[in-house]
Scaffold this motif. Structure first.
Motif, PDB file in Angstrom:
ATOM      1  N   PRO A  20      -5.056   2.467  -6.695  1.00 32.28           N
ATOM      2  CA  PRO A  20      -5.543   1.806  -5.483  1.00 32.28           C
ATOM      3  C   PRO A  20      -4.417   1.209  -4.642  1.00 32.28           C
ATOM      4  N   THR A  23      -2.823   3.883  -2.666  1.00 27.55           N
ATOM      5  CA  THR A  23      -3.638   4.194  -1.496  1.00 27.55           C
ATOM      6  C   THR A  23      -3.272   3.284  -0.326  1.00 27.55           C
ATOM      7  N   GLY A  72      -9.267  -5.844  -2.004  1.00 21.19           N
ATOM      8  CA  GLY A  72      -9.886  -4.569  -2.325  1.00 21.19           C
ATOM      9  C   GLY A  72      -9.417  -3.454  -1.414  1.00 21.19           C
ATOM     10  N   THR A  73      -9.349  -2.247  -1.968  1.00 24.90           N
ATOM     11  CA  THR A  73      -8.769  -1.124  -1.238  1.00 24.90           C
ATOM     12  C   THR A  73      -9.526  -0.791   0.038  1.00 24.90           C
ATOM     13  N   VAL A  74     -10.848  -0.677  -0.062  1.00 30.13           N
ATOM     14  CA  VAL A  74     -11.636  -0.300   1.116  1.00 30.13           C
ATOM     15  C   VAL A  74     -11.505  -1.353   2.206  1.00 30.13           C
ATOM     16  N   ARG A 100     -16.303   7.461   5.531  1.00 31.32           N
ATOM     17  CA  ARG A 100     -16.647   6.192   4.866  1.00 31.32           C
ATOM     18  C   ARG A 100     -17.479   6.442   3.615  1.00 31.32           C
ATOM     19  N   GLU A 103     -15.164   7.778   1.050  1.00 31.54           N
ATOM     20  CA  GLU A 103     -14.271   6.696   0.614  1.00 31.54           C
ATOM     21  C   GLU A 103     -14.978   5.789  -0.384  1.00 31.54           C
ATOM     22  N   ASP A 104     -16.221   5.435  -0.108  1.00 32.05           N
ATOM     23  CA  ASP A 104     -16.963   4.569  -1.030  1.00 32.05           C
ATOM     24  C   ASP A 104     -17.135   5.235  -2.386  1.00 32.05           C
ATOM     25  N   ASP A 107     -13.717   5.253  -4.107  1.00 34.81           N
ATOM     26  CA  ASP A 107     -13.324   3.903  -4.523  1.00 34.81           C
ATOM     27  C   ASP A 107     -14.108   3.449  -5.748  1.00 34.81           C
ATOM     28  N   GLN A 111     -12.238   6.469  -8.665  1.00 36.65           N
ATOM     29  CA  GLN A 111     -11.170   5.511  -8.973  1.00 36.65           C
ATOM     30  C   GLN A 111     -11.221   5.073 -10.435  1.00 36.65           C
ATOM     31  N   HIS A 198      -7.622   7.813  -0.821  1.00 33.42           N
ATOM     32  CA  HIS A 198      -8.241   7.422  -2.087  1.00 33.42           C
ATOM     33  C   HIS A 198      -8.219   8.577  -3.082  1.00 33.42           C
ATOM     34  N   THR A 202      -5.817   8.947  -6.626  1.00 33.39           N
ATOM     35  CA  THR A 202      -6.481   8.981  -7.923  1.00 33.39           C
ATOM     36  C   THR A 202      -6.206  10.282  -8.655  1.00 33.39           C
TER      37      THR A 202
END
Length: 249
Positions: A20, A23, A72-74, A100, A103-104, A107, A111, A198, A202
């Motif tokens: 993370p 990222t 947090g990364t996001v 998005r 990404e969620d 993450d 991740q 992301h 990973t």
């Protein structure tokens, strides 16, 4: 490159091996933003993060933006987009919503695989712990320490042999899902977006495990690693996982 006069003061709290954190570092580079990087101690980072970012926030990365905490990364990537929306957009139109969503997912489930698969392999090859940071095999005394450290990591990440076997069995489906996102144009475009960062970070750390390296390298997601990150060498040689656990397709 921006100067101190046209960007806020940024301080990144991180663990160098953390995907993370990789990222976030990649996003900072893309945005042309400079940040002071504070490397935390592996053993005490939870308390250090909580002290800066608030109760219950114990993981890296964390970013201070003019002393205002973003954890947090996001959340960090979306804050960087606000700071510099016209430079290397991380959520480009017209696919911003799909980025998005991807990404969620990355993450979350993806991740976590980046933690559990390497730590899972280290249970069987603890002398390779230092190799994650570029070191060589540990001597017997160092391996004794590594075994204690790995046991603590298994407890921290909720790992068990059954969970590890389930993760390995599901890895081909995860890589296929990444391939579908590439085919849809959500990942792997001409310019990297937030989801690319992301996924690439990973997959890079998963691929340090020799047992799954060929599978990851053969997947469409590997091109993201090669384009936007520097692939890491194998740190845990093939043969770490018990026979029959490593997926072949």
């Amino acid at each position: 490159m921006p100067t101190a006069t046209d960007q806020p003061k940024l301080v990144l709290h991180q663990l160098p091996p953390s995907h993370p954190c990789a990222t976030v570092r990649a996003a900072l580079r893309l945005k042309g933003l400079e940040a002071e990087v504070v490397d935390l101690d592996m053993a005490g980072h939870n308390a250090a993060v909580e002290e800066v970012y608030g109760e219950g926030r114990r993981t890296v990365p964390g970013l201070l933006v003019d002393d205002r905490p973003v954890h947090g990364t996001v959340a960090i990537l979306r804050r960087l987009e606000e700071l510099r929306p016209d430079v290397a957009p991380l959520y480009p139109d017209p696919i911003a919503d799909r980025v998005r969503e991807a990404e969620d997912w990355a993450d979350g489930h993806l991740q976590d695989l980046g933690r559990r698969l390497p730590w899972g392999a280290l249970h069987f090859r603890p002398e390779r712990l230092a190799a994650l940071a570029g070191g060589g095999p540990l001597d017997p005394a160092g391996t004794d320490y590594a075994m204690r450290f790995v046991r603590a990591a298994w407890k921290y990440h909720g790992l068990s042999a059954a969970r590890l076997a389930e993760d390995l069995a599901g890895l081909p489906a995860v890589l296929a899902q990444i391939g579908e996102l590439v085919d849809e144009g959500v990942l792997g475009g001409e310019a990297p977006n937030a989801a690319d960062l992301h996924v690439g970070a990973t997959l890079r750390v998963i691929a340090v495990v020799g047992d799954v390296r060929p599978l990851v390298e053969a997947s469409p997601g590997w091109s993201i690693v090669e384009r936007f990150f520097r692939p890491a060498p194998v740190a845990i040689p093939a043969g770490a996982y018990p026979e029959g656990w490593t997926p072949t397709a």
